[in-house]
Write a protein that holds these residues in place. Structure first.
Motif, mmCIF file in Angstrom:
data_model
loop_
_atom_site.group_PDB
_atom_site.id
_atom_site.type_symbol
_atom_site.label_atom_id
_atom_site.label_comp_id
_atom_site.label_asym_id
_atom_site.label_seq_id
_atom_site.Cartn_x
_atom_site.Cartn_y
_atom_site.Cartn_z
ATOM 1 N N PRO A 226 0.750 -1.444 0.367
ATOM 2 C CA PRO A 226 0.148 -0.032 0.319
ATOM 3 C C PRO A 226 0.861 1.302 0.174
ATOM 4 N N ASP A 227 1.912 0.861 0.187
ATOM 5 C CA ASP A 227 2.860 2.200 0.532
ATOM 6 C C ASP A 227 3.112 3.127 -0.622
ATOM 7 N N VAL A 228 3.596 1.841 -1.581
ATOM 8 C CA VAL A 228 4.260 2.077 -2.880
ATOM 9 C C VAL A 228 3.420 2.464 -4.028
ATOM 10 N N LEU A 229 2.214 1.915 -3.436
ATOM 11 C CA LEU A 229 1.144 2.140 -4.449
ATOM 12 C C LEU A 229 0.007 3.784 -3.905
ATOM 13 N N ASN A 230 0.635 3.931 -2.753
ATOM 14 C CA ASN A 230 -0.110 5.261 -2.402
ATOM 15 C C ASN A 230 0.704 6.414 -3.256
ATOM 16 N N GLY A 231 2.082 5.703 -3.407
ATOM 17 C CA GLY A 231 3.106 7.073 -3.635
ATOM 18 C C GLY A 231 3.244 7.613 -4.948
ATOM 19 N N LEU A 232 2.241 6.640 -6.010
ATOM 20 C CA LEU A 232 1.921 6.868 -7.450
ATOM 21 C C LEU A 232 1.145 7.806 -7.712
ATOM 22 N N LYS A 233 1.930 8.678 -8.476
ATOM 23 C CA LYS A 233 1.315 9.831 -8.940
ATOM 24 C C LYS A 233 0.679 9.363 -10.595
ATOM 25 N N VAL A 234 -0.262 9.166 -11.337
ATOM 26 C CA VAL A 234 -0.525 9.156 -12.660
ATOM 27 C C VAL A 234 -1.871 10.254 -13.038
ATOM 28 N N SER A 235 -1.663 10.700 -13.971
ATOM 29 C CA SER A 235 -2.648 11.534 -14.615
ATOM 30 C C SER A 235 -3.855 10.682 -14.877
#
Length: 313
Positions: free
Chosen positions: A149-158
């Motif tokens: 979840p920490d990795v997914l939380n850090g994703l910024k996607v257009s």
């Protein structure tokens, strides 16, 4: 009955109306260059030879609600926009001199929104998303550790709201998904926050044909369409973004009374400059801040026009 009748006729003989302006932004081709973008345009299609071209010669956006005394200024502004859209040379820098700040790239837009949100009066409210791998991935224990979840939380996607969404009452926002098209809740619709609750946001529509309508925005499960991400994940979050500022692409189709165009870097694709400057009815409605490569204000900027797209018009 002969079922083969109409098979060789485009759209089975039905009349199809296409609308658009080749002076504005062309189809977006991920990682595509100039030739790929031109080839994706309607005028490069095999259907183009069968199309009948109708030209709209009067700029309705500029003339609505304007007095006859403004006709000369309107005509001059309209001609200038046409020249700009076609990439013709111009030397009049006076033109570079409902409200929004426009910029070519998302990173600049995010910086402006964060700064203005911090200056906006009122108490902040923070909403955090719930991110997880999609069940279609059939995640095993290794994947669950790798894409925690920490990795997914850090994703910024257009096109996807951030994991951490900070809002205040009165702040303008933009929808990132179609929720209820019949009632005006479409992708790119602008609203103003009226109340912030735990599970919904109350807002008032401030753009389009449903201005003044109050609505409630829920959290949704959103799956990004970006093919660069090697796995499928979903983010449960409100499908909105703060929009004191927006990208030029997002502003396409909107009519504004005041526009501030911030060009920290020049536009980078066909039609962007034309779209940005044609969001208003007159040259008095737009202000530009252009920076050179050293970060100093200037009165010149680059325009990008793929003139070959006009060859078949």
């Amino acid at each position: 009955m002969d079922t083969s009748i109409g098979y060789e006729i485009s759209f089975g003989g039905k009349v199809i109306v296409f609308g658009g302006a080749f002076r504005q932004i062309l189809p977006v081709v991920p990682n595509g260059g100039r030739q790929e973008i031109v080839n994706a345009s309607l005028c490069s299609s095999y259907l183009w030879s069968k199309c009948k071209l109708l030209r709209l010669k009067k700029n309705m956006r500029l003339t609505i609600g304007r007095s006859t005394s403004d006709i000369e200024d309107i005509n001059n502004f309209a001609k200038w926009l046409l020249d700009l859209g076609e990439g013709n040379n111009y030397n009049n820098h006076n033109y570079f001199s409902k409200r929004a700040i426009l910029a070519p790239k998302n990173e600049v837009v995010h910086e402006i929104n964060d700064r203005l949100l911090a200056l906006f009066p009122g108490e902040e409210r923070e909403y955090l998303s719930s991110d997880s791998l999609c069940q279609t991935e059939n995640p095993n224990s290794t994947q669950l550790k790798l894409y925690s979840p920490d990795v997914l939380n850090g994703l910024k996607v257009s096109g996807l709201p951030n994991h951490r969404l900070v809002l205040k009452v009165g702040v303008p926002i933009m929808l990132l998904r179609n929720i209820d098209q019949q009632n005006g809740l479409c992708n790119d619709t602008r609203l103003q926050i009226k109340r912030l609750y735990n599970r919904v946001i109350e807002a008032e529509i401030i753009s389009g044909g449903n201005i003044g309508t109050r609505t409630y925005i829920p959290r949704l499960n959103l799956i990004p369409s970006d093919k660069k991400i090697p796995f499928a994940f979903q983010r449960r979050q409100f499908p909105i973004a703060v929009c004191f500022a927006m990208t030029i692409n997002k502003s396409q189709g909107q009519l504004l009374s005041r526009v501030g165009l911030y060009l920290r870097q020049p536009v980078f694709t066909h039609g962007q400059l034309s779209v940005a400057l044609s969001r208003v009815k007159s040259r008095d409605g737009v202000k530009l801040l252009i920076l050179d490569k050293d970060g100093k204000p200037t009165d010149k900027t680059s325009n990008v026009v793929y003139k070959e797209v006009f060859n078949k018009l």
